[in-house]
Design an enzyme around this catalytic site. Structure first.
Site, mmCIF file in Angstrom:
data_model
loop_
_atom_site.group_PDB
_atom_site.id
_atom_site.type_symbol
_atom_site.label_atom_id
_atom_site.label_comp_id
_atom_site.label_asym_id
_atom_site.label_seq_id
_atom_site.Cartn_x
_atom_site.Cartn_y
_atom_site.Cartn_z
ATOM 1 N N LYS A 54 0.834 -1.206 0.000
ATOM 2 C CA LYS A 54 0.000 0.000 0.000
ATOM 3 C C LYS A 54 0.861 1.246 0.000
ATOM 4 O O LYS A 54 0.617 2.189 -0.747
ATOM 5 C CB LYS A 54 -0.882 0.041 1.253
ATOM 6 C CG LYS A 54 -2.156 -0.727 1.145
ATOM 7 C CD LYS A 54 -2.996 -0.481 2.391
ATOM 8 C CE LYS A 54 -3.496 -1.751 2.910
ATOM 9 N NZ LYS A 54 -4.337 -1.865 4.019
ATOM 10 N N GLN A 98 -5.308 -1.121 9.905
ATOM 11 C CA GLN A 98 -5.243 -2.476 9.347
ATOM 12 C C GLN A 98 -5.938 -3.481 10.268
ATOM 13 O O GLN A 98 -5.680 -3.515 11.473
ATOM 14 C CB GLN A 98 -3.773 -2.863 9.131
ATOM 15 C CG GLN A 98 -3.549 -4.194 8.446
ATOM 16 C CD GLN A 98 -3.944 -4.200 6.977
ATOM 17 O OE1 GLN A 98 -4.057 -3.174 6.332
ATOM 18 N NE2 GLN A 98 -4.166 -5.380 6.452
ATOM 19 N N ASP A 121 -11.605 3.186 4.188
ATOM 20 C CA ASP A 121 -12.066 1.792 4.134
ATOM 21 C C ASP A 121 -13.596 1.712 4.017
ATOM 22 O O ASP A 121 -14.128 0.661 3.670
ATOM 23 C CB ASP A 121 -11.688 1.061 5.440
ATOM 24 C CG ASP A 121 -10.424 0.234 5.309
ATOM 25 O OD1 ASP A 121 -10.153 -0.271 4.208
ATOM 26 O OD2 ASP A 121 -9.721 0.086 6.325
HETATM 27 N N1 GUN Z 1 -7.020 -6.264 6.168
HETATM 28 C C1 GUN Z 1 -7.102 -6.907 4.979
HETATM 29 N N2 GUN Z 1 -7.684 -6.125 4.049
HETATM 30 C C2 GUN Z 1 -7.980 -4.968 4.651
HETATM 31 C C3 GUN Z 1 -8.582 -3.758 4.206
HETATM 32 O O1 GUN Z 1 -8.988 -3.588 3.044
HETATM 33 N N3 GUN Z 1 -8.707 -2.785 5.131
HETATM 34 C C4 GUN Z 1 -8.286 -2.942 6.420
HETATM 35 N N4 GUN Z 1 -8.464 -1.925 7.254
HETATM 36 N N5 GUN Z 1 -7.725 -4.053 6.862
HETATM 37 C C5 GUN Z 1 -7.578 -5.049 5.973
#
Ligand code: GUN
Length: 296
Positions: A54, A98, A121
């Site tokens: 990311k 996360q 998100d």
């Molecule tokens: N863990 C795995 N995928 C994601 C996501 O898209 N957002 C978040 N916050 N955690 C994740």
């Protein structure tokens, strides 16, 4: 096997290119550089890989990437204090905590402490409610990516029968809301659905988000249907670890009109949509027009 294979990797690269163009214009014309903060608590190896990826792509599209790595035993009040600081920081337009968080932390409390306008998100309860009532919101990245691929393939989705298999808050439910927003006739199916195969065979658009490796086989697919595979499952086969979706690719591709592969389908779209959401948040925060084609 006549299905068109929807190339999510190429589509995601195109989306990131569009985001980068918008970012360059935001910087040049308005002096606004979008900033994304990612918070990672603990040392889950899969999460670390994801967060690193990311960060790299955030910088590649010209945004500021900030990473906060906290120890696994971080106290809830300290995490909430960090989120509060990020909420107040005008250079930060998007905040992602996360998941999963270590068990001693209340995920719902933490997610709902994020400023909804910065909740890239789309997990905050306010954004869930706004999406459910058809109002402007931040939309969860994975279903947004699926929607973009479907619009690209079909043009209008109006009147199509969509079946979403899976009812999670992260994918199934928001996916159903987005398809409804595009005037599909939507069914949410799940593990307790009676005669799931027959329900799925009614679908012009079949979205599999159940988290069970290769559960959807060719006999679940109406000839010519579009199959979107959200699953990412690691399985052991022939002594090797293999990545497979929730869809059995070969048997479904033989029947479907179009299908997303795993890997290289929905997966790459998630980060592309996270960047798109960060751009959208930065535009909204500055009273500027939202980027076209990059929102729901
Ligand atoms: N863990 C795995 N995928 C994601 C996501 O898209 N957002 C978040 N916050 N955690 C994740």
């Amino acid at each position: 096997m006549g299905a068109v294979i929807i190339d999510g990797k190429a589509f995601a690269a195109k989306v990131r290119g569009e985001v980068a163009e918008h970012v360059a214009r935001l910087v040049a014309e308005h002096g606004v550089k979008p900033g994304l903060a990612v918070v990672l608590v603990g040392e889950d190896p899969a999460s670390e890989v994801y967060v690193k990826s990311k960060g790299k792509m955030t910088v590649e599209v010209g945004m500021t990437s900030v990473e906060h790595k906290l120890p696994a035993d971080t106290a809830e009040r300290d995490l909430l204090a960090l989120v509060a600081r990020l909420n107040a920081d005008p250079e930060i337009h998007g905040i992602l905590v996360q998941l999963p968080l270590p068990a001693h932390l209340n995920s719902e409390l933490v997610i709902n402490s994020i400023d909804p306008a910065k909740d890239v998100d789309g997990f905050h309860i306010s954004n869930v409610g706004l999406l459910g009532t058809g109002q402007k919101s931040m939309v969860p990245c994975t279903p947004l990516g699926c929607l973009m691929m479907l619009r690209d393939h079909h043009g209008s989705l109006a009147g199509l029968n969509a079946v979403v298999v899976g009812r999670s808050n992260i994918v199934g439910k928001p996916m159903a809301q987005l398809l409804l927003g595009d005037s599909c006739t939507v069914t949410i199916a799940h593990s307790r659905t009676k005669d799931l195969a027959a329900v799925c065979r009614g679908a012009d658009i079949l979205v599999a988000a159940v988290g069970r490796p290769e559960m959807i086989t060719g006999d679940y697919v109406r000839p010519g249907a579009t199959v979107i595979d959200v699953g990412i499952n690691r399985i052991e086969r022939d002594g090797k670890t293999k990545l497979v979706g929730d869809v059995e690719f070969a048997s479904c591709a033989a029947v479907a009109g179009a299908i997303t592969p795993v890997p290289g389908g929905v997966g790459p779209m998630t980060i592309a949509c996270l960047l798109a959401n960060t751009l959208t948040a930065a535009c909204r925060a500055n009273g500027l027009a939202e980027p076209k084609g990059l929102t729901a």
